[in-house]
Design a protein around this motif. Structure first.
Motif, mmCIF file in Angstrom:
data_model
loop_
_atom_site.group_PDB
_atom_site.id
_atom_site.type_symbol
_atom_site.label_atom_id
_atom_site.label_comp_id
_atom_site.label_asym_id
_atom_site.label_seq_id
_atom_site.Cartn_x
_atom_site.Cartn_y
_atom_site.Cartn_z
ATOM 1 N N UNK A 1 -5.593 0.834 6.103
ATOM 2 C CA UNK A 1 -4.964 1.598 4.908
ATOM 3 C C UNK A 1 -5.985 2.667 4.256
ATOM 4 N N UNK A 2 -7.074 2.137 4.212
ATOM 5 C CA UNK A 2 -8.363 3.228 3.736
ATOM 6 C C UNK A 2 -8.292 4.127 4.644
ATOM 7 N N UNK A 3 -8.617 4.196 6.041
ATOM 8 C CA UNK A 3 -8.613 5.388 6.906
ATOM 9 C C UNK A 3 -7.308 6.285 6.687
ATOM 10 N N UNK A 4 -6.055 5.717 6.474
ATOM 11 C CA UNK A 4 -4.873 6.440 6.562
ATOM 12 C C UNK A 4 -4.957 7.177 5.133
ATOM 13 N N UNK A 5 -5.500 6.671 4.376
ATOM 14 C CA UNK A 5 -5.531 7.484 2.957
ATOM 15 C C UNK A 5 -6.666 8.649 3.089
ATOM 16 N N UNK B 1 -4.631 -11.091 -2.980
ATOM 17 C CA UNK B 1 -5.022 -12.147 -3.888
ATOM 18 C C UNK B 1 -3.723 -12.784 -4.321
ATOM 19 N N UNK B 2 -2.918 -11.987 -4.607
ATOM 20 C CA UNK B 2 -1.503 -12.714 -5.131
ATOM 21 C C UNK B 2 -0.810 -13.648 -4.013
ATOM 22 N N UNK C 1 0.684 -1.272 -0.027
ATOM 23 C CA UNK C 1 0.019 0.008 -0.056
ATOM 24 C C UNK C 1 0.975 1.371 -0.009
ATOM 25 N N UNK C 2 1.816 1.111 0.784
ATOM 26 C CA UNK C 2 2.790 2.393 1.060
ATOM 27 C C UNK C 2 3.564 2.617 -0.304
ATOM 28 N N UNK C 3 4.140 1.470 -0.847
ATOM 29 C CA UNK C 3 4.832 1.506 -2.061
ATOM 30 C C UNK C 3 3.716 2.143 -3.152
ATOM 31 N N UNK C 4 2.656 1.474 -3.348
ATOM 32 C CA UNK C 4 1.906 2.217 -4.355
ATOM 33 C C UNK C 4 1.247 3.721 -3.924
ATOM 34 N N UNK C 5 1.568 4.270 -2.886
ATOM 35 C CA UNK C 5 1.202 5.707 -2.381
ATOM 36 C C UNK C 5 2.688 6.284 -2.755
ATOM 37 N N UNK C 6 3.668 5.975 -2.898
ATOM 38 C CA UNK C 6 4.951 6.402 -3.077
ATOM 39 C C UNK C 6 5.252 7.133 -1.518
ATOM 40 N N UNK C 7 5.030 6.587 -0.769
ATOM 41 C CA UNK C 7 5.470 6.952 0.663
ATOM 42 C C UNK C 7 6.425 6.086 1.078
ATOM 43 N N UNK C 8 7.607 6.392 1.581
ATOM 44 C CA UNK C 8 8.595 5.688 1.756
ATOM 45 C C UNK C 8 8.667 4.720 3.098
ATOM 46 N N UNK C 9 9.295 3.824 3.242
ATOM 47 C CA UNK C 9 9.356 2.907 4.561
ATOM 48 C C UNK C 9 10.722 2.959 4.878
ATOM 49 N N UNK C 10 10.736 2.658 6.232
ATOM 50 C CA UNK C 10 11.900 2.926 7.252
ATOM 51 C C UNK C 10 12.853 1.512 6.634
ATOM 52 N N UNK C 11 12.335 0.457 6.472
ATOM 53 C CA UNK C 11 12.965 -0.705 6.261
ATOM 54 C C UNK C 11 12.742 -1.295 4.990
ATOM 55 N N UNK C 12 13.879 -1.793 4.375
ATOM 56 C CA UNK C 12 13.858 -2.812 3.309
ATOM 57 C C UNK C 12 12.806 -4.001 3.210
ATOM 58 N N UNK C 13 12.203 -4.195 2.180
ATOM 59 C CA UNK C 13 11.528 -5.393 2.219
ATOM 60 C C UNK C 13 12.139 -6.666 2.695
ATOM 61 N N UNK D 1 -3.611 2.988 -2.267
ATOM 62 C CA UNK D 1 -3.126 2.012 -1.313
ATOM 63 C C UNK D 1 -4.181 0.772 -1.001
ATOM 64 N N UNK D 2 -5.047 0.876 -0.945
ATOM 65 C CA UNK D 2 -6.150 -0.043 -0.775
ATOM 66 C C UNK D 2 -6.182 -1.085 -1.829
ATOM 67 N N UNK D 3 -6.185 -0.600 -3.187
ATOM 68 C CA UNK D 3 -6.058 -1.435 -4.276
ATOM 69 C C UNK D 3 -4.875 -2.475 -4.280
ATOM 70 N N UNK D 4 -3.586 -1.467 -3.987
ATOM 71 C CA UNK D 4 -2.433 -2.436 -3.824
ATOM 72 C C UNK D 4 -2.607 -3.442 -2.887
ATOM 73 N N UNK D 5 -3.000 -3.220 -1.850
ATOM 74 C CA UNK D 5 -3.159 -4.049 -0.654
ATOM 75 C C UNK D 5 -4.221 -5.457 -0.978
ATOM 76 N N UNK D 6 -5.101 -4.901 -1.752
ATOM 77 C CA UNK D 6 -6.027 -6.062 -2.338
ATOM 78 C C UNK D 6 -5.392 -6.854 -3.247
#
Length: 386
Positions: free
Chosen positions: A352-356, A380-381, A279-291, A371-376
């Motif tokens: 994620x929806x509320x954060x958006x 599924x994946x 979700x955050x990758x899709x929103x282009x918001x950085x994360x502190x840690x690598x995957x 973000x919700x779409x990416x999480x969904x």
């Protein structure tokens, strides 16, 4: 928001399953009676698979920090040398505890947001051959890093005779833990994280190697003495007054975990972490840690163009959603989302929806649903449905 609605998404304490709440509301029983003996007989066996050990799991009426101090005071003597791997605030807490007991410390400081490097640990142990213990944090709650404790244990045992002592407070129960197979000598955790209970219980397990050191350690200790707890546990009792209601809740929490199955629990946590990060990758918001270093139980977000504290305030005020801030020098720099214990992919989608919505309300330009779409899609994946 409704006045009494509270959505808790911090990395501990975590929400409590209703059936566990009901179990804790049962009538009080005598802590030296037959009912307590039967309760302890049940929970002490159900705890072992979660730690991945055949050893006894000691149960303390105490906090997670008390469990860390218990590991220190039982396994190490004043004046002895230890290595402490510091990947965040709770690795630093091991340092503070050891310092109080006049233990000689060699710190392996890791940049916050990164995992420990086994090769770097090997170099440190070669330079300090008299080290008696190495302390590490499995999941560093303050940075959302999952340290490679299996690989670190291999290094400890290859390069030294030291005990390897692991703080598993924010991941045991939500992350695969194989204490015996991996060579972890002492593992501790608390009740208020992936174990789905309120704070107040601490759990500690030690290997045969560790018990030899503990039993020969002349260092004085009273309430934290692991020898007392093991002796009493083998009598299906406790050395001091236990938290009876929490133990009743523990029995139900362990039943829930047994019914779901540990493999399914670990998969659920991995899916929730992947959804959150996607979700955050899709929103282009950085994360502190690598995957590759990310914990399955908590995610740390490091925004670069909005205030994490403004977002937290809006979420709490408008939606009753509580997420965690940063600690020490990361205070005001990051925010953290807990996804462990009594938490599901549905909860992640809500969060994620509320954060958006909160991002929009503090002026961050995003396309709602990204973000919700990416999480969904990730959900599924991960379930191999697409």
């Amino acid at each position: 928001m409704l006045p009494d609605q509270h959505i808790l998404r911090i990395p501990g304490p975590t929400p409590i399953p209703p059936s566990v709440t009901y179990a804790m509301a049962q009538p009080m029983i005598g802590h030296r009676g037959q009912e307590m003996k039967e309760l302890l007989q049940t929970v002490k066996e159900k705890l072992k698979p979660i730690f991945g050990t055949k050893e006894d799991i000691l149960i303390y009426t105490a906090s997670g920090t008390a469990a860390l101090e218990t590991a220190v005071v039982n396994a190490v003597q004043p004046g002895e040398e230890v290595v402490i791997i510091v990947t965040g605030a709770f690795g630093d807490r091991f340092t503070k505890i050891c310092d109080e007991y006049h233990i000689k410390i060699y710190k392996y400081d890791v940049t916050w947001g990164e995992a420990a490097d086994p090769d770097r640990l090997a170099e440190l142990l070669k330079a300090h051959p008299n080290v008696k213990a190495v302390f590490a944090t499995f999941c560093e709650t303050s940075t959302a890093v999952l340290n490679p404790v299996k690989e670190l244990a291999e290094i400890v045992h290859r390069e030294s005779n030291a005990l390897f002592i692991v703080d598993g407070v924010s991941c045991v129960g939500g992350t695969e833990t194989k204490m015996d197979e991996w060579g972890l000598d002492i593992v501790v955790t608390g009740s208020q994280k992936a174990m789905m209970l309120p704070a107040g219980l601490a759990f500690i397990a030690a290997s045969e190697r560790a018990w030899k050191v503990i039993e020969q350690n002349p260092h004085s200790r009273f309430y934290l003495d692991m020898r007392k707890y093991r002796a009493k546990l083998r009598e299906d009792s406790t050395p001091f007054t236990p938290a009876v209601s929490l133990l009743q809740g523990l029995k139900q929490a362990l039943t829930l975990m047994e019914e779901e199955g540990l493999a399914a629990i670990y998969k659920r946590h991995n899916i929730m972490a992947a959804m959150t990060r996607a979700a955050f990758h899709a929103l282009n918001i950085p994360l502190l840690t690598k995957d590759v270093d990310a914990s399955p139980t908590v995610t740390a977000v490091k925004p670069n163009d909005f205030s994490s504290e403004d977002l937290r305030k809006v979420l709490r005020t408008n939606f009753g959603l509580t997420i965690a801030g940063g600690q020490q020098h990361l205070k005001g720099v990051i925010f953290r989302i807990g996804h462990m214990g009594y938490c599901s992919p549905a909860d992640v989608l809500q969060t994620i929806s509320l954060i958006e919505l909160g991002l929009q309300q503090i002026g961050k330009t995003i396309e709602l649903g990204t973000g919700v779409k990416a999480a969904q899609a990730t959900y599924l994946a991960e379930l191999s449905l697409v």
